[in-house]
Motif scaffolding. Structure first.
Motif, mmCIF file in Angstrom:
data_model
loop_
_atom_site.group_PDB
_atom_site.id
_atom_site.type_symbol
_atom_site.label_atom_id
_atom_site.label_comp_id
_atom_site.label_asym_id
_atom_site.label_seq_id
_atom_site.Cartn_x
_atom_site.Cartn_y
_atom_site.Cartn_z
ATOM 1 N N VAL A 190 0.870 -1.181 0.000
ATOM 2 C CA VAL A 190 0.000 0.000 0.000
ATOM 3 C C VAL A 190 0.902 1.224 0.000
ATOM 4 C CG1 VAL A 190 -1.789 1.296 1.208
ATOM 5 C CG2 VAL A 190 -1.829 -1.211 1.240
ATOM 6 N N ILE A 191 0.776 2.041 -1.052
ATOM 7 C CA ILE A 191 1.592 3.246 -1.176
ATOM 8 C C ILE A 191 0.717 4.460 -0.905
ATOM 9 C CG2 ILE A 191 3.019 4.622 -2.730
ATOM 10 C CD1 ILE A 191 3.605 2.058 -4.301
ATOM 11 N N GLY A 192 1.040 5.181 0.169
ATOM 12 C CA GLY A 192 0.221 6.326 0.585
ATOM 13 C C GLY A 192 -0.577 5.960 1.816
ATOM 14 N N LEU A 193 -0.236 6.542 2.942
ATOM 15 C CA LEU A 193 -0.837 6.142 4.215
ATOM 16 C C LEU A 193 -1.757 7.217 4.799
ATOM 17 C CD1 LEU A 193 2.246 4.352 5.805
ATOM 18 C CD2 LEU A 193 0.319 3.341 4.553
ATOM 19 N N GLY A 194 -2.543 7.834 3.931
ATOM 20 C CA GLY A 194 -3.592 8.739 4.411
ATOM 21 C C GLY A 194 -4.732 7.917 4.975
ATOM 22 N N ARG A 195 -5.917 8.530 5.107
ATOM 23 C CA ARG A 195 -7.055 7.801 5.686
ATOM 24 C C ARG A 195 -7.421 6.567 4.866
ATOM 25 N NH1 ARG A 195 -11.416 12.410 6.552
ATOM 26 N NH2 ARG A 195 -10.385 13.130 4.658
ATOM 27 N N PHE A 196 -7.460 6.731 3.537
ATOM 28 C CA PHE A 196 -7.843 5.619 2.669
ATOM 29 C C PHE A 196 -6.793 4.505 2.697
ATOM 30 C CE2 PHE A 196 -7.823 3.762 -1.707
ATOM 31 C CZ PHE A 196 -9.041 3.110 -1.631
ATOM 32 N N GLY A 197 -5.544 4.862 2.442
ATOM 33 C CA GLY A 197 -4.478 3.859 2.438
ATOM 34 C C GLY A 197 -4.300 3.196 3.793
ATOM 35 N N GLY A 198 -4.373 3.997 4.846
ATOM 36 C CA GLY A 198 -4.229 3.455 6.196
ATOM 37 C C GLY A 198 -5.314 2.455 6.525
ATOM 38 N N SER A 199 -6.538 2.770 6.092
ATOM 39 C CA SER A 199 -7.651 1.862 6.357
ATOM 40 C C SER A 199 -7.496 0.555 5.605
ATOM 41 C CB SER A 199 -8.926 2.585 5.977
ATOM 42 O OG SER A 199 -9.747 1.871 5.216
ATOM 43 N N ILE A 200 -6.917 0.591 4.398
ATOM 44 C CA ILE A 200 -6.659 -0.631 3.637
ATOM 45 C C ILE A 200 -5.606 -1.476 4.346
ATOM 46 C CG2 ILE A 200 -5.676 -1.545 1.494
ATOM 47 C CD1 ILE A 200 -6.972 0.753 0.022
ATOM 48 N N VAL A 201 -4.551 -0.828 4.840
ATOM 49 C CA VAL A 201 -3.507 -1.562 5.567
ATOM 50 C C VAL A 201 -4.114 -2.307 6.749
ATOM 51 C CG1 VAL A 201 -1.443 -1.336 7.002
ATOM 52 C CG2 VAL A 201 -1.630 -0.016 4.880
ATOM 53 N N ARG A 202 -4.888 -1.597 7.559
ATOM 54 C CA ARG A 202 -5.495 -2.215 8.749
ATOM 55 C C ARG A 202 -6.395 -3.389 8.364
ATOM 56 N NH1 ARG A 202 -4.994 1.053 13.342
ATOM 57 N NH2 ARG A 202 -4.184 3.156 12.901
ATOM 58 N N SER A 203 -7.220 -3.177 7.327
ATOM 59 C CA SER A 203 -8.175 -4.216 6.925
ATOM 60 C C SER A 203 -7.458 -5.455 6.392
ATOM 61 C CB SER A 203 -9.131 -3.667 5.862
ATOM 62 O OG SER A 203 -9.888 -2.605 6.381
ATOM 63 N N LEU A 204 -6.429 -5.257 5.579
ATOM 64 C CA LEU A 204 -5.694 -6.400 5.036
ATOM 65 C C LEU A 204 -4.981 -7.183 6.136
ATOM 66 C CD1 LEU A 204 -4.164 -4.831 1.795
ATOM 67 C CD2 LEU A 204 -5.902 -6.628 1.899
ATOM 68 N N ILE A 205 -4.417 -6.461 7.091
ATOM 69 C CA ILE A 205 -3.750 -7.129 8.216
ATOM 70 C C ILE A 205 -4.764 -7.937 9.025
ATOM 71 C CG2 ILE A 205 -2.629 -6.728 10.447
ATOM 72 C CD1 ILE A 205 -0.688 -6.526 8.130
ATOM 73 N N GLU A 206 -5.944 -7.371 9.241
ATOM 74 C CA GLU A 206 -6.998 -8.087 9.971
ATOM 75 C C GLU A 206 -7.419 -9.359 9.249
ATOM 76 O OE1 GLU A 206 -10.135 -5.289 10.552
ATOM 77 O OE2 GLU A 206 -9.020 -4.106 12.039
ATOM 78 N N LEU A 207 -7.288 -9.349 7.911
ATOM 79 C CA LEU A 207 -7.634 -10.521 7.109
ATOM 80 C C LEU A 207 -6.485 -11.528 7.033
ATOM 81 C CD1 LEU A 207 -9.498 -8.718 4.181
ATOM 82 C CD2 LEU A 207 -10.530 -10.219 5.906
ATOM 83 N N GLY A 208 -5.394 -11.207 7.710
ATOM 84 C CA GLY A 208 -4.274 -12.141 7.775
ATOM 85 C C GLY A 208 -3.300 -12.045 6.617
ATOM 86 N N MET A 209 -3.330 -10.937 5.889
ATOM 87 C CA MET A 209 -2.432 -10.774 4.750
ATOM 88 C C MET A 209 -1.098 -10.147 5.167
ATOM 89 S SD MET A 209 -4.303 -12.046 2.462
ATOM 90 C CE MET A 209 -6.016 -12.550 2.405
ATOM 91 N N GLU A 210 -0.107 -10.299 4.303
ATOM 92 C CA GLU A 210 1.185 -9.641 4.485
ATOM 93 C C GLU A 210 1.114 -8.277 3.786
ATOM 94 O OE1 GLU A 210 3.927 -10.942 5.988
ATOM 95 O OE2 GLU A 210 3.041 -12.885 6.472
#
Length: 220
Positions: free
Chosen positions: A7-27
């Motif tokens: 995920v490139i860009g850690l604003g609200r949108f990018g940050g939320s994707i990071v959190r969601s993917l981690i919760e789903l067990g992804m790297e």
């Protein structure tokens, strides 16, 4: 096997994707040029890196072409978003999803090879508008410019009728793919399934057909 994302860009949108993917067990490798944002996600993402994604040598050094999917979630800097997308595709990244600011931005990144383009603000605006414009629509997900999946509350008009009685598919060209009833979810309901007032009907179809169904059958 876990999928690997960048995920490139850690604003609200990018940050939320990071959190969601981690919760789903992804790297997830999280990248931003802002050190403070990277520090914020260092304990959340699998890897968090301070980097300029418009620098091709940096992208190469991070081995990004080996990841399953890259999400370009850069905020207001359209130029950086476009250049980053171009570099990723030239390096052979298979799946690139780009957050677009507007239609012009989308047109450019599609031309240079973006595999998927999303408009989170626009799509959320449409979703909100559909929800507040109708008393019966609970949620709305756009599948394309003309088709959607919508959650609609069954009114008393439908109470006691089966799906066959209503002949929804023939009359309106839409399908009920599931029914939520209290704590139960009925997936692919049969034609003899009786609809109760208060049921949440999950329907899929063309927007015009869904609107006709809602106006003629749902709304009092």
């Amino acid at each position: 096997m876990k999928k690997e994302f960048v995920v490139i860009g850690l604003g609200r949108f990018g940050g939320s994707i990071v959190r969601s993917l981690i919760e789903l067990g992804m790297e997830v490798m999280a990248i931003d040029r802002d050190e403070d944002k990277v520090n914020e996600y260092s304990a959340i993402a699998t890897h968090a890196v301070v980097a300029d994604s418009t620098d091709e040598s940096v992208i190469k050094s991070l081995g990004i072409r080996n990841f399953d999917h890259v999400i370009v979630a850069i905020g207001d800097d359209i130029q950086s978003s476009i250049l980053t997308t171009l570099i990723l595709k030239e390096l052979g990244v298979t799946n690139v999803t780009v957050k677009a600011q507007n239609d012009y931005h989308e047109k450019i990144v599609r031309r240079i090879g973006a595999d998927h383009v999303v408009h989170p603000e626009r799509d959320m605006g449409r979703r909100l508008a559909n929800n507040i414009a109708s008393n019966s629509v609970l949620d709305y997900l756009e599948l394309s410019d003309e088709h959607s999946i919508v959650e609609i509350v069954a009114s008393e008009k439908l109470d006691g009728n089966t799906i066959l009685d209503l002949d929804i598919r023939a009359k309106y060209g839409i399908n009920i793919v599931a029914i939520k009833r209290k704590n139960e979810i009925i997936v692919s309901p049969q034609a003899n399934e009786v609809i109760l007032s208060g049921d949440i009907l999950i329907v899929i179809g063309a927007d015009n057909d869904i609107n006709r169904f809602e106006k003629k059958v749902i709304q009092d």
